[in-house]
Scaffold this motif. Structure first.
Motif, mmCIF file in Angstrom:
data_model
loop_
_atom_site.group_PDB
_atom_site.id
_atom_site.type_symbol
_atom_site.label_atom_id
_atom_site.label_comp_id
_atom_site.label_asym_id
_atom_site.label_seq_id
_atom_site.Cartn_x
_atom_site.Cartn_y
_atom_site.Cartn_z
ATOM 1 N N UNK A 26 0.832 -1.195 0.000
ATOM 2 C CA UNK A 26 0.000 0.000 0.000
ATOM 3 C C UNK A 26 0.869 1.247 0.000
ATOM 4 N N UNK A 27 0.495 2.213 -0.830
ATOM 5 C CA UNK A 27 1.125 3.531 -0.810
ATOM 6 C C UNK A 27 0.024 4.586 -0.758
ATOM 7 N N UNK A 28 0.383 5.759 -0.297
ATOM 8 C CA UNK A 28 -0.539 6.884 -0.238
ATOM 9 C C UNK A 28 -0.162 7.891 -1.307
ATOM 10 N N UNK A 29 -1.140 8.326 -2.072
ATOM 11 C CA UNK A 29 -0.946 9.430 -3.002
ATOM 12 C C UNK A 29 -1.809 10.584 -2.533
ATOM 13 N N UNK A 30 -1.354 11.789 -2.764
ATOM 14 C CA UNK A 30 -2.057 12.977 -2.291
ATOM 15 C C UNK A 30 -1.638 14.136 -3.191
ATOM 16 N N UNK A 31 -2.102 15.282 -2.897
ATOM 17 C CA UNK A 31 -1.707 16.501 -3.602
ATOM 18 C C UNK A 31 -1.049 17.437 -2.592
ATOM 19 N N UNK A 32 -0.213 18.352 -3.069
ATOM 20 C CA UNK A 32 0.359 19.349 -2.166
ATOM 21 C C UNK A 32 -0.742 20.199 -1.531
ATOM 22 N N UNK A 33 -0.448 20.785 -0.397
ATOM 23 C CA UNK A 33 -1.429 21.629 0.292
ATOM 24 C C UNK A 33 -1.901 22.773 -0.605
ATOM 25 N N UNK A 34 -0.999 23.331 -1.414
ATOM 26 C CA UNK A 34 -1.356 24.444 -2.303
ATOM 27 C C UNK A 34 -2.401 24.043 -3.335
ATOM 28 N N UNK A 35 -2.516 22.729 -3.588
ATOM 29 C CA UNK A 35 -3.499 22.231 -4.562
ATOM 30 C C UNK A 35 -4.709 21.585 -3.886
ATOM 31 N N UNK A 36 -4.851 21.782 -2.571
ATOM 32 C CA UNK A 36 -6.013 21.269 -1.859
ATOM 33 C C UNK A 36 -5.799 19.943 -1.149
ATOM 34 N N UNK A 37 -4.597 19.411 -1.192
ATOM 35 C CA UNK A 37 -4.308 18.148 -0.517
ATOM 36 C C UNK A 37 -3.704 18.373 0.852
ATOM 37 N N UNK A 38 -3.211 17.287 1.436
ATOM 38 C CA UNK A 38 -2.561 17.372 2.751
ATOM 39 C C UNK A 38 -1.070 17.054 2.662
ATOM 40 N N UNK A 39 -0.563 16.861 1.451
ATOM 41 C CA UNK A 39 0.856 16.627 1.195
ATOM 42 C C UNK A 39 1.407 15.418 1.966
ATOM 43 N N UNK A 40 0.601 14.339 2.024
ATOM 44 C CA UNK A 40 1.047 13.135 2.736
ATOM 45 C C UNK A 40 1.645 12.091 1.794
ATOM 46 N N UNK A 41 1.748 12.439 0.527
ATOM 47 C CA UNK A 41 2.361 11.534 -0.446
ATOM 48 C C UNK A 41 2.560 12.268 -1.751
ATOM 49 N N UNK A 42 3.300 11.634 -2.655
ATOM 50 C CA UNK A 42 3.476 12.253 -3.967
ATOM 51 C C UNK A 42 2.139 12.263 -4.697
ATOM 52 N N UNK A 43 2.017 13.137 -5.691
ATOM 53 C CA UNK A 43 0.762 13.166 -6.441
ATOM 54 C C UNK A 43 0.822 12.144 -7.579
ATOM 55 N N UNK A 44 -0.299 11.865 -8.228
ATOM 56 C CA UNK A 44 -0.329 10.818 -9.253
ATOM 57 C C UNK A 44 0.640 11.015 -10.412
ATOM 58 N N UNK A 45 0.855 12.249 -10.874
ATOM 59 C CA UNK A 45 1.779 12.429 -11.992
ATOM 60 C C UNK A 45 3.225 12.229 -11.542
ATOM 61 N N UNK A 46 3.535 12.583 -10.303
ATOM 62 C CA UNK A 46 4.861 12.276 -9.755
ATOM 63 C C UNK A 46 5.041 10.762 -9.641
ATOM 64 N N UNK A 47 3.993 10.076 -9.214
ATOM 65 C CA UNK A 47 4.054 8.617 -9.106
ATOM 66 C C UNK A 47 4.250 7.977 -10.479
ATOM 67 N N UNK A 48 3.624 8.545 -11.505
ATOM 68 C CA UNK A 48 3.794 8.035 -12.863
ATOM 69 C C UNK A 48 5.254 8.156 -13.304
ATOM 70 N N UNK A 49 5.859 9.332 -13.081
ATOM 71 C CA UNK A 49 7.267 9.512 -13.438
ATOM 72 C C UNK A 49 8.150 8.539 -12.658
ATOM 73 N N UNK A 50 7.868 8.374 -11.377
ATOM 74 C CA UNK A 50 8.646 7.443 -10.561
ATOM 75 C C UNK A 50 8.456 6.001 -11.015
ATOM 76 N N UNK A 51 7.249 5.646 -11.422
ATOM 77 C CA UNK A 51 6.997 4.291 -11.943
ATOM 78 C C UNK A 51 7.791 4.056 -13.220
ATOM 79 N N UNK A 52 7.830 5.051 -14.092
ATOM 80 C CA UNK A 52 8.612 4.936 -15.311
ATOM 81 C C UNK A 52 10.092 4.778 -14.980
ATOM 82 N N UNK A 53 10.607 5.623 -14.106
ATOM 83 C CA UNK A 53 12.015 5.541 -13.724
ATOM 84 C C UNK A 53 12.362 4.221 -13.057
ATOM 85 N N UNK A 54 11.469 3.744 -12.192
ATOM 86 C CA UNK A 54 11.700 2.462 -11.514
ATOM 87 C C UNK A 54 11.710 1.317 -12.515
ATOM 88 N N UNK A 55 10.792 1.343 -13.462
ATOM 89 C CA UNK A 55 10.717 0.286 -14.467
ATOM 90 C C UNK A 55 11.979 0.274 -15.334
#
Length: 146
Positions: A26-55
């Motif tokens: 399990x991982x948590x995704x969120x948005x930065x506080x400036x975008x209405x989130x609580x900044x408790x995880x990377x956002x989905x597009x950051x996760x996509x870039x990280x998934x690409x880099x990891x792969x």
């Protein structure tokens, strides 16, 4: 044809925070506080870039020996250009997703520059996440209401 089914379960927790689960992880995704989130995880597009880099990294490590690459270190830096006016609905003509992804490979290996370039080309062509981004899959949508 050996088709494997990969599953993900994504559940809204609170605000914009979501829980993402696969194979008992399990991982948590969120948005930065400036975008209405609580900044408790990377956002989905950051996760996509990280998934690409990891792969890309996993493919490189998995095939280095077979391709006779003496890999000492490997790192991938990624940058994605995103026009927020697209997904925010401010500009209906703007692309909603990344318009450009820049990938920088940092490779240390006992090989020639040409051998490393050929290897990176192989890694890119073999990476399932890269292939999914470049050659979009068919999408099927089902809606279940309660």
């Amino acid at each position: 044809m050996a088709v494997e089914l990969t599953k993900a379960e994504v559940t809204l927790e609170s605000g914009l925070k979501v829980s993402c689960k696969s194979r008992g992880f399990e991982i948590t995704l969120d948005e930065p506080e400036a975008d209405g989130g609580t900044n408790t995880g990377m956002n989905p597009v950051e996760a996509l870039l990280n998934s690409l880099g990891a792969c890309l990294t996993i493919v490189a490590k998995s095939f280095a020996r077979v391709k006779k690459i003496n890999l000492k270190s490997f790192k991938v830096d990624l940058e994605g250009e995103l026009d927020s006016d697209g997904y925010l609905g401010k500009n209906p003509n703007a692309k909603k997703g990344f318009s450009k992804i820049k990938t920088t490979f940092h490779v240390e290996a006992d090989n020639t520059v040409e051998e490393i370039k050929d290897f990176i080309e192989f890694v890119i062509q073999t990476c399932p996440v890269h292939d999914t981004i470049v050659n979009t899959p068919d999408f099927e949508t089902e809606i279940v209401t309660k």
